[in-house]
Design a protein around this motif. Structure first.
Motif, mmCIF file in Angstrom:
data_model
loop_
_atom_site.group_PDB
_atom_site.id
_atom_site.type_symbol
_atom_site.label_atom_id
_atom_site.label_comp_id
_atom_site.label_asym_id
_atom_site.label_seq_id
_atom_site.Cartn_x
_atom_site.Cartn_y
_atom_site.Cartn_z
ATOM 1 N N VAL A 185 0.831 -1.280 -0.084
ATOM 2 C CA VAL A 185 -0.145 0.012 -0.124
ATOM 3 C C VAL A 185 0.657 1.262 -0.060
ATOM 4 C CG1 VAL A 185 -1.792 1.300 1.286
ATOM 5 C CG2 VAL A 185 -1.948 -1.114 0.988
ATOM 6 N N SER B 57 -4.448 4.417 -2.672
ATOM 7 C CA SER B 57 -4.302 3.578 -1.220
ATOM 8 C C SER B 57 -5.505 2.723 -1.138
ATOM 9 C CB SER B 57 -4.147 4.731 -0.368
ATOM 10 O OG SER B 57 -2.964 5.310 -0.207
ATOM 11 N N THR C 175 -5.463 -1.224 -1.188
ATOM 12 C CA THR C 175 -5.816 -1.739 0.422
ATOM 13 C C THR C 175 -6.886 -2.829 -0.015
ATOM 14 O OG1 THR C 175 -5.009 0.203 1.384
ATOM 15 C CG2 THR C 175 -6.767 -1.246 2.434
#
Length: 134
Positions: free
Chosen positions: A22, A50, A54
C-alpha cells in the motif's frame, strides 16, 4: 459523438499482495504523478491508489496485484488495480453503516469525485477509478 481519449502517459507494474504494498504503490504513484505533470487533485489521487490497493491486499487470495496509472486527455487520471480473485466483486455505491469497521473504500473513492467501475477479467477482477483533472 464524443472524441476518443488520447492517452498521454501510461504506466503499469506489479506489487506483492502484502500490507507493505500500500505505501509502496502510493509512493510509486506520487512519483509518477510528478513525472506526468498531472495538475489534478494529487491528494485525492493518492488516496484512491491507497484505497484500491488496500482492497486488493485485504480481499484477494493470489500473490500479486497489478496497478495501472494512465493520464489521458481530456478525461484525466485512470487508476486500475487488478487481482486474480474471481467471483468476489466489491459493492460500488452502498454507503457504509455508521457502525461498520470496514466497507468505506469505494464509497470514499466515489466521494472524492472518481467514477468507479468494477469488471471481471478471465482470471479475476479490475477496479477502475477515473478522476478528472479539474
Amino acid at each position: 459523438m464524443a472524441a476518443a481519449a488520447e492517452v498521454v502517459h501510461d504506466w503499469s507494474g506489479e506489487f506483492p499482495l502484502e500490507a507493505s504494498s500500500v505505501p509502496a504503490a502510493r509512493a510509486t504513484a506520487a512519483g509518477l504523478l510528478g513525472r506526468f505533470d498531472w495538475a489534478g487533485d494529487r491528494d485525492a489521487a493518492l488516496l484512491i491508489v491507497s484505497e484500491l490497493v488496500t482492497n486488493a491486499v485485504r480481499y484477494a487470495r493470489n500473490e500479486r496485484l497489478r496497478m495501472r496509472l494512465a493520464v489521458s486527455w481530456p478525461q484525466g487520471l485512470v487508476v486500475e488495480v487488478t487481482d486474480e480473485q474471481p467471483g468476489v466483486l466489491p459493492k460500488q455505491t452502498c454507503p457504509p453503516s455508521v457502525n461498520a469497521e470496514s466497507g468505506r473504500g469505494l464509497f470514499l473513492v466515489q466521494a472524492l469525485g472518481a467514477t468507479v467501475t468494477v469488471s471481471q477479467t478471465t482470471r479475476g477482477k479490475t477496479v477502475r477509478a477515473e478522476l478528472e483533472e479539474r
